[in-house]
Design a protein around this motif. Structure first.
Motif, mmCIF file in Angstrom:
data_model
loop_
_atom_site.group_PDB
_atom_site.id
_atom_site.type_symbol
_atom_site.label_atom_id
_atom_site.label_comp_id
_atom_site.label_asym_id
_atom_site.label_seq_id
_atom_site.Cartn_x
_atom_site.Cartn_y
_atom_site.Cartn_z
ATOM 1 N N TYR A 65 -2.296 -5.613 -1.047
ATOM 2 C CA TYR A 65 -1.879 -6.774 -0.304
ATOM 3 C C TYR A 65 -1.079 -7.090 -1.740
ATOM 4 N N ASP B 7 1.795 -2.809 -5.659
ATOM 5 C CA ASP B 7 2.366 -2.472 -4.501
ATOM 6 C C ASP B 7 3.366 -3.376 -4.062
ATOM 7 N N ASN C 38 -3.459 -1.798 -3.917
ATOM 8 C CA ASN C 38 -4.670 -2.321 -3.383
ATOM 9 C C ASN C 38 -4.281 -3.055 -2.058
HETATM 10 MG MG LIG Z 1 -1.235 -5.540 -4.528
#
Ligand SMILES: [Mg+2]
Ligand SMILES: Cc1ncc(C[n+]2csc(CCOP(=O)(O)OP(=O)(O)O)c2C)c(N)n1
Length: 794
Positions: free
Chosen positions: A209, A174, A207
């Motif tokens: 972060y 992400d 996830n």
């Molecule tokens: Mg991540």
């Protein structure tokens, strides 16, 4: 969703898949932390732990979770799948999976499936003399190092093009998803044809972060995330939670759905019911960063937070409590249930993995050289320009190359293994003849007035140099061939991707089981000296300088001075492997110097004396006029004609360099000339006026160890540019014929009055040029109409 869909895993399957996942996690933590005592057969002591803890835990459990579930699908469906791991810092997870699949030990017999093997596996990771921390070429099944984030999705699509049987699972971090290259690569689905291409299954790994921050996509409202992915043209499927059993069922459900959608899309398209772009599935996996790791460390939240990005527990030497926590963490995976007495992963675990080449770590597509077939190359001579004597013809070099590429495309269409990529410039770069045999790929609406857009096109054009580069890399890494044509100035956008690919090739060349892949070939055109519509922003020949930083074994740079030499170089690079070839050539109508036979000889040598252009050709000329690049060659020849006329007794040698690497010493580059050969061309004591296409320091950098280096005076691009006439560009940078002659006069003493007169004439010519272009908006007739006149006395 029916009930079977809600819980597709039987209890045994669930147990097995969870055991596999625990084993992969155990092996991951072991690699990061352990030097010894790999199965925790004795209480964990400090001497069992690595002195330097280097690796990334946070992403790893998610990566292995995905791996375990993809394995289930592969086994059930005999799916042909590879895994691209965007967060490449999750190296230990990918190594763990390759080990559990047996591939790692097959390729590395020193790391067998037993306790000794485990010890080696753990010890070597991120350890001097061992393996890198990322999903580097050392990792079986990898085509994507992932150290520099952003390229996972373009690599995935590159792998899927023309690979109808392949599913490319592509995990995207992400954080990675915030990068420019990744963001634009979502649009690759507009170029993927379900009939003859494979499928890409993006798995967005939320996830939550990055290293020390939340991620945008994990914090925006759910509805916005869904809308974003729908807006990119995908059909999002969500797997969200943290309780393992429920997550296993949900992941299995969603993966089954995704595979059903992929098959439905492909079946429809392949049975004639496709035609428009389908909404391919994308999986969003929202799970805690550092899942199953320590929940809190020193009272600070760690699991499900960025603190688990690298090593959640550190400073073990000073902190016995952390050592104990590490032991508890490792034991939480119940290693005694996962490995037998010899340390071998239990059969039940091994039974959850596919076998043979269906293992993602052993899939030949991820070692593309295994599948690479040479391109069939058509007869080059059919494309040759007739050049009965130097300067007898004019041609647009890249247009001639385009004719040859059309033939290459046609000859290899059935093999479906050749693609041309570019940021909207194939035609602008004069390669449009290829559109006589193929089109630009396009899965969106096609309007009647559109030109050369089609569902089956083999030319990929998107205005993202990053995506072009990523696609081509993915295509090459899976065993195919291609060419990237780009404006010279804007290829800098992918400097860093170039670097990464060069590193990949370098590292791969030391790995015995990796097979060579086709070279990455660039055509850089619309170059600095030929900008009509464009100005300063479009003038930058510095990519070559970036390239020169890379290992000599990898990089080749070619400056063919005319069309036939460009053809020879093109034919050559398309046959090479494991290299990055950069060809710099112009597209403007230009004088031609060499017949095909002469061009072949000249290009084979890489550098040579143009006898026909020399004046009083003798072993010790008064001056050497060297050139590399089409415009520098033209200006050099024009300067020679001036010298010939005004200083008829001067002995002038003309040397043309096609292969820039020939300038380096032979112990530095495989193409480097020996000292004797270099001295025979450039002398040991005569002045050399070197007209170079790019930045002058490049030539000094390449020749500084040559005997005659102190006599080499380079003219090139000095960062002077604007929108002006082509000749004025050379004048602004001192590369024009008048400045070249002035350079000669500066370096030769004792030319007497003739020299003084010529100097004055050159200055007058420059002044005349200055005034003329400002009055008329174009170059002086003597510049526009200049042509080479054969030399009476050579
Ligand atoms: Mg991540
Ligand atoms: C282009 C680039 N910029 C910065 C980094 C440094 N970096 C390494 S990991 C990381 C965070 C990645 O976060 P994410 O993609 O979410 O991966 P994960 O959470 O799965 O570890 C960053 C910024 C990098 N590797 N590449």
């Amino acid at each position: 969703m029916n009930e079977a869909d809600a819980a597709p895993l039987s209890e045994t399957e669930l147990e097995q898949i969870d055991a596999y996942w625990r084993a992969a996690n155990y092996l991951t933590v072991g690699q990061i932390y352990l030097l010894d005592n790999p199965l925790l057969r004795e209480p964990l002591r400090l001497e069992h732990v690595k002195p330097r803890l280097l690796g990334h835990w946070g992403t790893s459990p998610g990566l292995s979770f995905i791996y375990a579930h993809l394995n289930r699908v592969i086994r059930q469906q005999k799916a042909n799948m590879i895994y691209i791991c965007g967060p490449g810092h999750g190296g230990p997870a990918m190594v763990a999976n390759a080990y559990l699949e047996g591939t790692y030990s097959e390729l590395n017999p020193d790391v067998p499936l037993d306790e000794a093997g485990l010890r080696t596996l753990f010890r070597q990771f991120s350890f001097p003399g061992g393996i890198p921390s990322h999903v580097a070429p050392e990792v079986p099944g990898s085509i994507h190092e992932g150290g520099e984030l952003g390229y996972a999705l373009s690599h995935a699509y590159g792998a899927a093009f023309d690979n109808p049987g392949l599913v490319v699972a592509c995990v995207i971090g992400d954080g990675e998803a915030e990068t420019g290259p990744l963001a634009t690569a979502w649009h690759s689905n507009k170029f993927l044809n379900p009939i003859h291409d494979g499928a890409v299954l993006p798995i967005l790994h939320l996830n939550g972060y990055k290293i020390a921050n939340p991620t945008i996509l994990a914090r925006i409202p759910h509805a916005e995330l869904r809308a974003l992915l729908v807006g990119y043209g995908y059909d999002p499927l969500f797997v969200e939670g943290e309780e393992p059993a429920a997550m296993h069922q949900r992941m299995a459900t969603v993966l089954d759905q995704a595979m059903r959608k992929i098959h439905a899309i492909q079946d429809a398209a392949r049975s004639g019911h496709g035609g428009t772009r389908p909404a391919w599935p994308v999986i969003v996996l929202r799970s805690p960063k550092g899942w199953t790791g320590p929940k809190e460390v020193d009272g600070l939240k760690t699991e499900g937070f960025w603190r688990s990005h690298q090593v959640p527990l550190s400073g073990l030497a000073d902190n016995p409590e952390h050592l104990k926590m590490l032991e508890d963490w490792l034991l939480s995976y119940r290693p005694q249930e996962l490995f037998d007495d010899t340390g071998r992963p239990k059969e039940e675990l091994r039974d959850t993995t596919p076998t043979g080449p269906l293992r993602m770590s052993a899939n030949p597509h991820a070692n593309g050289g295994l599948l690479r077939k040479p391109l069939e190359l058509p007869d080059l001579s059919k494309h040759a320009i007739e050049v009965p004597h130097p300067g007898a013809a004019k041609a647009e070099a890249t247009r001639v190359m385009g004719g040859y590429l059309r033939a290459v495309m046609q000859t290899n269409l059935a093999a479906q293994n050749f693609r041309i990529v570019g940021p909207d410039e194939t035609a602008s770069n004069r390669l449009q003849d290829v559109f006589e045999v193929t089109e630009r790929a396009w899965m969106e609406e096609i309007l009647p007035e559109d030109v050369h857009l089609g569902r089956d096109g083999k030319v990929l054009e998107i205005l993202s140099e990053h995506t072009c580069q990523g696609w081509l890399e993915g295509y090459l890494l899976t065993g195919r061939h291609g060419l990237f044509s780009c404006y010279e100035a804007f290829i800098h956008i992918v400097d860093s991707m170039f670097n990464q690919h060069a590193k990949w090739l370098d590292a791969s060349s030391h790995i015995q089981w990796r097979q060579p892949i086709a070279s990455l070939n660039y055509l850089l055109t619309s170059h600095v000296w030929q900008q009509d519509h464009n100005g300063f922003s479009h003038q930058d020949p510095g990519f070559v300088d970036v390239a020169l930083n890379k290992k000599a074994d990898i990089v080749r740079v070619y400056f063919p001075p005319d069309a036939n030499s460009l053809l020879c170089v093109t034919e050559h690079v398309l046959q090479t492997w494991d290299r990055i070839n950069i060809i710099v050539a112009g597209k403007a109508p230009s004088w031609q110097w060499m017949s095909m036979d002469e061009a072949r000889l000249h290009c084979d040598a890489g550098v040579g004396i143009w006898d026909w252009a020399c004046r009083h050709n003798r072993p010790e000329p008064d001056i050497v006029m060297a050139c590399a690049g089409d415009v520098p060659a033209l200006e050099t020849l024009a300067a020679v004609t001036i010298l010939r006329e005004h200083l008829p007794d001067l002995a002038v040698r003309v040397v043309n360099v096609v292969d820039l690497m020939a300038l380096q010493p032979e112990d530095v580059h495989p193409h480097g000339l020996s000292s004797a050969a270099f001295n025979a061309l450039f002398t040991t004591n005569r002045p050399v006026i070197f007209a170079y296409h790019g930045y002058p320091w490049t030539i000094h950098r390449l020749t500084y160890r040559r005997t005659n280096h102190h006599n080499i005076h380079v003219r090139g691009y000095n960062e002077e540019g604007t929108t002006t006439t082509p000749f004025d560009m050379t004048v602004l940078n001192g590369l024009d014929r008048f400045h070249l002659v002035l350079g000669v006069l500066e370096r030769l003493a004792g030319l007497g009055e003739a020299g003084d007169q010529l100097r004055a004439l050159m200055k007058a010519k420059l002044a005349e040029h200055h005034d003329y272009i400002r009055a008329h908006g174009q170059d002086m007739p003597e510049i526009r109409d200049w042509r080479w006149t054969p030399n009476a006395t050579i």
